[in-house]
Scaffold this motif. Sequence first.
Motif, short mmCIF file in Angstrom:
data_model
loop_
_atom_site.label_atom_id
_atom_site.label_comp_id
_atom_site.label_asym_id
_atom_site.label_seq_id
_atom_site.Cartn_x
_atom_site.Cartn_y
_atom_site.Cartn_z
N LYS A 38 36.79 45.43 39.56
CA LYS A 38 36.23 46.17 38.43
C LYS A 38 35.68 47.52 38.81
N ILE A 39 34.97 47.60 39.94
CA ILE A 39 34.28 48.85 40.30
C ILE A 39 35.26 49.98 40.60
N ALA A 40 36.51 49.64 40.85
CA ALA A 40 37.52 50.67 41.12
C ALA A 40 38.11 51.25 39.83
N HIS A 41 37.58 50.81 38.69
CA HIS A 41 38.08 51.28 37.39
C HIS A 41 36.91 51.77 36.54
N GLN A 42 37.18 52.74 35.72
CA GLN A 42 36.19 53.24 34.78
C GLN A 42 36.06 52.25 33.63
N GLY A 43 34.83 51.95 33.23
CA GLY A 43 34.59 51.08 32.10
C GLY A 43 34.58 49.62 32.47
N PRO A 44 33.92 48.78 31.66
CA PRO A 44 33.79 47.36 31.98
C PRO A 44 35.04 46.53 31.75
N GLN A 45 35.98 47.01 30.91
CA GLN A 45 37.12 46.16 30.54
C GLN A 45 38.45 46.90 30.60
N ASN A 46 38.62 47.72 31.63
CA ASN A 46 39.88 48.46 31.78
C ASN A 46 40.70 48.03 32.99
N HIS A 47 40.21 47.13 33.80
CA HIS A 47 40.98 46.60 34.92
C HIS A 47 41.87 45.47 34.39
N THR A 48 43.12 45.43 34.85
CA THR A 48 44.09 44.49 34.28
C THR A 48 44.90 43.77 35.35
N PRO A 49 44.24 43.21 36.39
CA PRO A 49 45.02 42.51 37.41
C PRO A 49 45.58 41.20 36.86
N SER A 50 46.74 40.81 37.36
CA SER A 50 47.27 39.49 37.04
C SER A 50 46.52 38.45 37.87
N LEU A 51 46.65 37.19 37.50
CA LEU A 51 46.00 36.13 38.28
C LEU A 51 46.56 36.07 39.69
N ASP A 52 47.85 36.31 39.84
CA ASP A 52 48.44 36.34 41.18
C ASP A 52 47.83 37.47 42.02
N GLU A 53 47.60 38.62 41.41
CA GLU A 53 47.00 39.74 42.14
C GLU A 53 45.56 39.42 42.54
N ILE A 54 44.84 38.73 41.67
CA ILE A 54 43.48 38.31 42.01
C ILE A 54 43.52 37.32 43.17
N GLN A 55 44.44 36.38 43.10
CA GLN A 55 44.58 35.40 44.19
C GLN A 55 44.92 36.09 45.51
N ASP A 56 45.84 37.05 45.47
CA ASP A 56 46.22 37.77 46.69
C ASP A 56 45.02 38.51 47.26
N ARG A 57 44.25 39.12 46.39
CA ARG A 57 43.06 39.85 46.84
C ARG A 57 42.03 38.90 47.45
N PHE A 58 41.89 37.75 46.83
CA PHE A 58 40.96 36.73 47.35
C PHE A 58 41.40 36.24 48.73
N GLU A 59 42.68 35.95 48.86
CA GLU A 59 43.19 35.44 50.14
C GLU A 59 43.04 36.49 51.25
N ALA A 60 43.28 37.74 50.92
CA ALA A 60 43.12 38.80 51.92
C ALA A 60 41.67 38.91 52.38
N ALA A 61 40.73 38.66 51.47
CA ALA A 61 39.31 38.78 51.80
C ALA A 61 38.77 37.55 52.51
N TYR A 62 39.20 36.36 52.09
CA TYR A 62 38.54 35.13 52.55
C TYR A 62 39.46 34.13 53.24
N GLY A 63 40.77 34.43 53.32
CA GLY A 63 41.65 33.62 54.13
C GLY A 63 42.20 32.37 53.48
N TYR A 64 41.96 32.17 52.19
CA TYR A 64 42.54 31.03 51.48
C TYR A 64 42.66 31.37 50.00
N ARG A 65 43.39 30.55 49.25
CA ARG A 65 43.55 30.78 47.82
C ARG A 65 42.73 29.76 47.05
N PHE A 66 42.20 30.15 45.90
CA PHE A 66 41.37 29.23 45.13
C PHE A 66 42.19 28.51 44.07
#
Length: 310
Positions: free
Chosen positions: A282-310
């Motif tokens: 969210k912080i990389a986008h202007q406004g509270p509701q303008n970020h539009t990642p897919s669930l797969d993109e969120i999962q990929d970001r999570f795995e890159a940060a924490y080493g597993y998928r939720f």
Amino acid sequence: MSALICGSLAYDTIMVFPERFREHILPDKVHILNVSFLVPEMRREFGGCAGNIAYNLKLLGGEPYPMGAVGADFEPYREHLAKWGISDRYVRYLEDEFTPQAFITTDLDDNQITAFHPGAMAQSHLNHVADAEGITIGVVGPDGREAMIQHSHDFVEAGIPHLFDPGQGMILFNGNQLRNFISEANWLIVNDYEYEVLQERTGMPGHLIARQVEALIVTRGPDGSELITAYGHTDIEPTLADAVKDPTGCGDAYRAGILHALLNDMDLVTGCRIGSVMGAIKIAHQGPQNHTPSLDEIQDRFEAAYGYRF
């Protein structure tokens, strides 16, 4: 598995001051404060805690139901919610009121000065938790004073576990009232500043507060967050953001991660980490509701940060 998110739906008018507040506010003159900031950049966004949390929970694949009160000018926001498949079933329309409005000025250090007009939110106590059907979990977020008290009690009466998120609404309540909110809640979430205020107003240190809920979560912006229970605490590593453009709504994005974990029987460490990822996106986008990642993109970001998928 659905969440009833009680709180504000608001328009955020966000202005950017291209300097630093501290360079224009003299500490020894705050008793006669009279300042004006030139803000060459301005935009209007969809916001409010209930709307922001619902939006982020929908991105995670959840079924959010915001509950709030809005005015005759809500139609553009209603269309936005409909576009994302978010129901306004429990949103009350009051034709003679404005939708709540936040006027936010942000400086180069991401400090913010906010003025808030509650508008229809002052009547949000007309909404009742009992009117909602099939709700798995609830949220009591910043809202009208009477509504927050009522909704907290109603979740208890309905046997629906809920998260208490006092946010900016904390200033509406004294220590006894805050202690009552804590006693009724299952989970409690605050940022680091709100955490200090909560301890001061209730007269209870953090470890005693944590004993009264299943979990106390304290967010600390770029320094990560902390999960505190009666059994100890866990430091949650922050997720590195691609850019820092606008902090507005980051806390609400984090809260959606917690809700996603609770709705899907995940552990709260994972929930806090999902929240951290959502905040970083969210912080990389202007406004509270303008970020539009897919669930797969969120999962990929999570795995890159924490080493597993939720």
